[in-house]
Design a protein around this motif. Structure first.
Motif, PDB file in Angstrom:
ATOM      1  N   SER A 128      25.828  -4.534 -10.339  1.00  0.00           N
ATOM      2  CA  SER A 128      25.795  -5.903  -9.809  1.00  0.00           C
ATOM      3  C   SER A 128      24.397  -6.512  -9.921  1.00  0.00           C
ATOM      4  O   SER A 128      23.388  -5.802 -10.030  1.00  0.00           O
ATOM      5  N   CYS A 129      24.379  -7.822  -9.864  1.00  0.00           N
ATOM      6  CA  CYS A 129      23.120  -8.564  -9.889  1.00  0.00           C
ATOM      7  C   CYS A 129      23.119  -9.539  -8.711  1.00  0.00           C
ATOM      8  O   CYS A 129      24.084 -10.278  -8.508  1.00  0.00           O
ATOM      9  N   VAL A 130      22.047  -9.515  -7.930  1.00  0.00           N
ATOM     10  CA  VAL A 130      21.919 -10.389  -6.762  1.00  0.00           C
ATOM     11  C   VAL A 130      20.685 -11.263  -6.940  1.00  0.00           C
ATOM     12  O   VAL A 130      19.594 -10.767  -7.232  1.00  0.00           O
ATOM     13  N   ALA A 131      20.863 -12.574  -6.764  1.00  0.00           N
ATOM     14  CA  ALA A 131      19.740 -13.503  -6.818  1.00  0.00           C
ATOM     15  C   ALA A 131      19.236 -13.778  -5.404  1.00  0.00           C
ATOM     16  O   ALA A 131      20.027 -13.845  -4.462  1.00  0.00           O
ATOM     17  N   PHE A 132      17.936 -13.921  -5.279  1.00  0.00           N
ATOM     18  CA  PHE A 132      17.314 -14.276  -3.998  1.00  0.00           C
ATOM     19  C   PHE A 132      16.588 -15.602  -4.157  1.00  0.00           C
ATOM     20  O   PHE A 132      15.705 -15.745  -5.000  1.00  0.00           O
ATOM     21  N   TRP A 133      16.977 -16.580  -3.338  1.00  0.00           N
ATOM     22  CA  TRP A 133      16.214 -17.821  -3.227  1.00  0.00           C
ATOM     23  C   TRP A 133      15.330 -17.657  -2.003  1.00  0.00           C
ATOM     24  O   TRP A 133      15.818 -17.623  -0.867  1.00  0.00           O
ATOM     25  N   ARG A 134      14.026 -17.572  -2.206  1.00  0.00           N
ATOM     26  CA  ARG A 134      13.147 -17.208  -1.103  1.00  0.00           C
ATOM     27  C   ARG A 134      11.756 -17.794  -1.293  1.00  0.00           C
ATOM     28  O   ARG A 134      11.461 -18.411  -2.319  1.00  0.00           O
ATOM     29  N   GLY A 135      10.901 -17.545  -0.310  1.00  0.00           N
ATOM     30  CA  GLY A 135       9.504 -17.924  -0.402  1.00  0.00           C
ATOM     31  C   GLY A 135       8.651 -16.710  -0.740  1.00  0.00           C
ATOM     32  O   GLY A 135       9.103 -15.563  -0.669  1.00  0.00           O
ATOM     33  N   GLN A 136       7.437 -16.960  -1.109  1.00  0.00           N
ATOM     34  CA  GLN A 136       6.513 -15.883  -1.449  1.00  0.00           C
ATOM     35  C   GLN A 136       6.337 -14.956  -0.255  1.00  0.00           C
ATOM     36  O   GLN A 136       6.010 -15.376   0.849  1.00  0.00           O
ATOM     37  N   GLY A 137       6.597 -13.676  -0.448  1.00  0.00           N
ATOM     38  CA  GLY A 137       6.413 -12.682   0.602  1.00  0.00           C
ATOM     39  C   GLY A 137       7.615 -12.451   1.488  1.00  0.00           C
ATOM     40  O   GLY A 137       7.619 -11.532   2.304  1.00  0.00           O
ATOM     41  N   GLY A 138       8.676 -13.236   1.361  1.00  0.00           N
ATOM     42  CA  GLY A 138       9.818 -13.113   2.258  1.00  0.00           C
ATOM     43  C   GLY A 138      10.918 -12.200   1.726  1.00  0.00           C
ATOM     44  O   GLY A 138      11.166 -12.130   0.536  1.00  0.00           O
ATOM     45  N   ARG A 139      11.572 -11.472   2.641  1.00  0.00           N
ATOM     46  CA  ARG A 139      12.761 -10.650   2.374  1.00  0.00           C
ATOM     47  C   ARG A 139      12.530  -9.538   1.356  1.00  0.00           C
ATOM     48  O   ARG A 139      13.446  -9.117   0.664  1.00  0.00           O
ATOM     49  N   GLN A 140      11.309  -9.014   1.274  1.00  0.00           N
ATOM     50  CA  GLN A 140      11.048  -7.940   0.332  1.00  0.00           C
ATOM     51  C   GLN A 140      11.783  -6.664   0.722  1.00  0.00           C
ATOM     52  O   GLN A 140      12.252  -5.918  -0.152  1.00  0.00           O
ATOM     53  N   PHE A 141      11.890  -6.400   2.022  1.00  0.00           N
ATOM     54  CA  PHE A 141      12.604  -5.204   2.472  1.00  0.00           C
ATOM     55  C   PHE A 141      14.045  -5.210   1.967  1.00  0.00           C
ATOM     56  O   PHE A 141      14.560  -4.199   1.493  1.00  0.00           O
ATOM     57  N   MET A 142      14.684  -6.358   2.057  1.00  0.00           N
ATOM     58  CA  MET A 142      16.080  -6.474   1.639  1.00  0.00           C
ATOM     59  C   MET A 142      16.222  -6.252   0.137  1.00  0.00           C
ATOM     60  O   MET A 142      17.115  -5.528  -0.325  1.00  0.00           O
ATOM     61  N   MET A 143      15.339  -6.847  -0.640  1.00  0.00           N
ATOM     62  CA  MET A 143      15.398  -6.672  -2.092  1.00  0.00           C
ATOM     63  C   MET A 143      15.151  -5.218  -2.479  1.00  0.00           C
ATOM     64  O   MET A 143      15.849  -4.662  -3.340  1.00  0.00           O
ATOM     65  N   GLU A 144      14.169  -4.598  -1.853  1.00  0.00           N
ATOM     66  CA  GLU A 144      13.851  -3.204  -2.178  1.00  0.00           C
ATOM     67  C   GLU A 144      15.009  -2.280  -1.844  1.00  0.00           C
ATOM     68  O   GLU A 144      15.297  -1.336  -2.592  1.00  0.00           O
ATOM     69  N   THR A 145      15.698  -2.540  -0.732  1.00  0.00           N
ATOM     70  CA  THR A 145      16.850  -1.720  -0.340  1.00  0.00           C
ATOM     71  C   THR A 145      17.949  -1.807  -1.392  1.00  0.00           C
ATOM     72  O   THR A 145      18.536  -0.786  -1.796  1.00  0.00           O
ATOM     73  N   LEU A 146      18.243  -3.008  -1.856  1.00  0.00           N
ATOM     74  CA  LEU A 146      19.287  -3.185  -2.873  1.00  0.00           C
ATOM     75  C   LEU A 146      18.867  -2.563  -4.205  1.00  0.00           C
ATOM     76  O   LEU A 146      19.696  -1.954  -4.906  1.00  0.00           O
ATOM     77  N   GLN A 147      17.597  -2.696  -4.558  1.00  0.00           N
ATOM     78  CA  GLN A 147      17.124  -2.097  -5.804  1.00  0.00           C
ATOM     79  C   GLN A 147      17.251  -0.574  -5.785  1.00  0.00           C
ATOM     80  O   GLN A 147      17.577   0.051  -6.798  1.00  0.00           O
ATOM     81  N   GLN A 148      17.016   0.027  -4.622  1.00  0.00           N
ATOM     82  CA  GLN A 148      17.171   1.480  -4.487  1.00  0.00           C
ATOM     83  C   GLN A 148      18.615   1.914  -4.700  1.00  0.00           C
ATOM     84  O   GLN A 148      18.883   3.065  -5.044  1.00  0.00           O
ATOM     85  N   GLN A 149      19.557   0.984  -4.505  1.00  0.00           N
ATOM     86  CA  GLN A 149      20.973   1.260  -4.727  1.00  0.00           C
ATOM     87  C   GLN A 149      21.393   0.966  -6.164  1.00  0.00           C
ATOM     88  O   GLN A 149      22.561   1.082  -6.516  1.00  0.00           O
ATOM     89  N   GLY A 150      20.425   0.575  -6.997  1.00  0.00           N
ATOM     90  CA  GLY A 150      20.706   0.312  -8.398  1.00  0.00           C
ATOM     91  C   GLY A 150      21.080  -1.112  -8.728  1.00  0.00           C
ATOM     92  O   GLY A 150      21.409  -1.429  -9.877  1.00  0.00           O
ATOM     93  N   VAL A 151      21.046  -1.990  -7.740  1.00  0.00           N
ATOM     94  CA  VAL A 151      21.415  -3.385  -7.947  1.00  0.00           C
ATOM     95  C   VAL A 151      20.266  -4.123  -8.641  1.00  0.00           C
ATOM     96  O   VAL A 151      19.096  -3.935  -8.313  1.00  0.00           O
ATOM     97  N   SER A 152      20.599  -4.959  -9.626  1.00  0.00           N
ATOM     98  CA  SER A 152      19.591  -5.778 -10.299  1.00  0.00           C
ATOM     99  C   SER A 152      19.270  -7.000  -9.439  1.00  0.00           C
ATOM    100  O   SER A 152      20.154  -7.555  -8.788  1.00  0.00           O
ATOM    101  N   ILE A 153      18.017  -7.423  -9.476  1.00  0.00           N
ATOM    102  CA  ILE A 153      17.563  -8.527  -8.634  1.00  0.00           C
ATOM    103  C   ILE A 153      17.007  -9.661  -9.501  1.00  0.00           C
ATOM    104  O   ILE A 153      16.220  -9.420 -10.419  1.00  0.00           O
ATOM    105  N   LEU A 154      17.439 -10.880  -9.194  1.00  0.00           N
ATOM    106  CA  LEU A 154      16.802 -12.074  -9.741  1.00  0.00           C
ATOM    107  C   LEU A 154      15.963 -12.676  -8.625  1.00  0.00           C
ATOM    108  O   LEU A 154      16.489 -13.192  -7.640  1.00  0.00           O
TER     109      LEU A 154
END
Length: 259
Positions: A128-154
């Motif tokens: 899967s691929c998940v896009a994040f609309w965010r500000g600089q520095g925000g929600r990094q924990f969430m993105m890193e958690t999904l990346q550890q599960q193999g999910v691609s991040i935009l």
């Protein structure tokens, strides 16, 4: 009771008006302001990949505003994104998306941890691929958690946060008010706002001892606990499950009467 509302100016007014009661003195003191990032070939490339994503995580009403502006610049339309599912960090963000005719999933707890519990994210495949609309520095924990599960991040960094110039210029007046109160309460809704408060208070650390800090979510709560130990600061901590006026009011009323 002195309550310091540190939310960005556009988001502070509703809360400040609701808390303006005889026993609560409200001081609007935004610790963050948001500025759109310049349009770039990197952002253009991310938007072109967006129709292939499984879902878009939108972290704030501001992310809705900046994200939709970028969508228009990219040449895409919402019609091109019909297969996408949308996740909003909370009800305010969901309302902003609804203004564009978009229905979204909203977590029960408005934190990164709460968002990760949404069934849509719980059942993503590793392709899967998940896009994040965010500000600089925000929600990094969430993105890193999904990346550890193999999910691609935009990773759409749509805006940057900074401490407002007027806030820095007015801080001396705020210190004078803090010195006049036996105790005070401060709303801390993000790591960035906490770091800005720390920087401003560097020369006034003795005033921390009179502070009641109301923080959003367990992760931010633990961050402030860590700061207490590492920097030998004394202050009171209160955990908020969300930023609703009622939740904040309940927390204020539970504090000692001289707060």
């Amino acid at each position: 009771m002195l309550f310091i509302n540190t939310r960005p100016q556009a988001r502070a007014q509703e809360l400040s008006l609701a808390l303006a009661q005889p026993d609560i003195q409200v001081l609007d003191f935004p610790l963050l302001e948001l500025e759109a990032c310049a349009w770039s070939t990197d952002l253009q490339g991310l938007y072109q990949q967006l129709p292939k994503a499984s879902c878009v995580v939108v972290v704030s009403p501001s992310a809705v505003e900046f994200g939709m502006a970028g969508l228009q610049l990219s040449g895409l339309t919402l019609q091109d994104l019909q297969t996408l599912q949308w996740i909003a960090v909370g009800e305010k963000t969901a309302q902003a998306l609804a203004g564009y005719g978009i229905q979204s999933h909203v977590p029960e707890v408005e934190t990164s941890e709460g968002m990760l519990q949404i069934p849509l994210l719980q059942h993503l495949s590793s392709s899967s691929c998940v896009a994040f609309w965010r500000g600089q520095g925000g929600r990094q924990f969430m993105m890193e958690t999904l990346q550890q599960q193999g999910v691609s991040i935009l990773n759409f960094i749509l805006y940057q946060r900074r401490c407002p110039t007027q806030t820095m210029q007015n801080f001396g007046q705020v210190v004078a008010q803090l010195q006049q109160h036996q105790s005070y309460s401060v709303l801390i809704s993000s790591e960035a706002s906490w770091l800005n408060w720390l920087a401003l208070m560097q020369s006034h650390q003795r005033l921390f001892a009179h502070g009641h800090f109301m923080v959003l979510g367990e992760r931010l709560f633990q961050l402030l606990l860590k700061a207490q130990k590492q920097q030998h600061l004394e202050f009171h901590l209160h955990l908020l499950s969300d930023l609703s006026t009622e939740t904040i009011l309940q927390c204020l009323r539970a504090m000692p009467r001289n707060a």
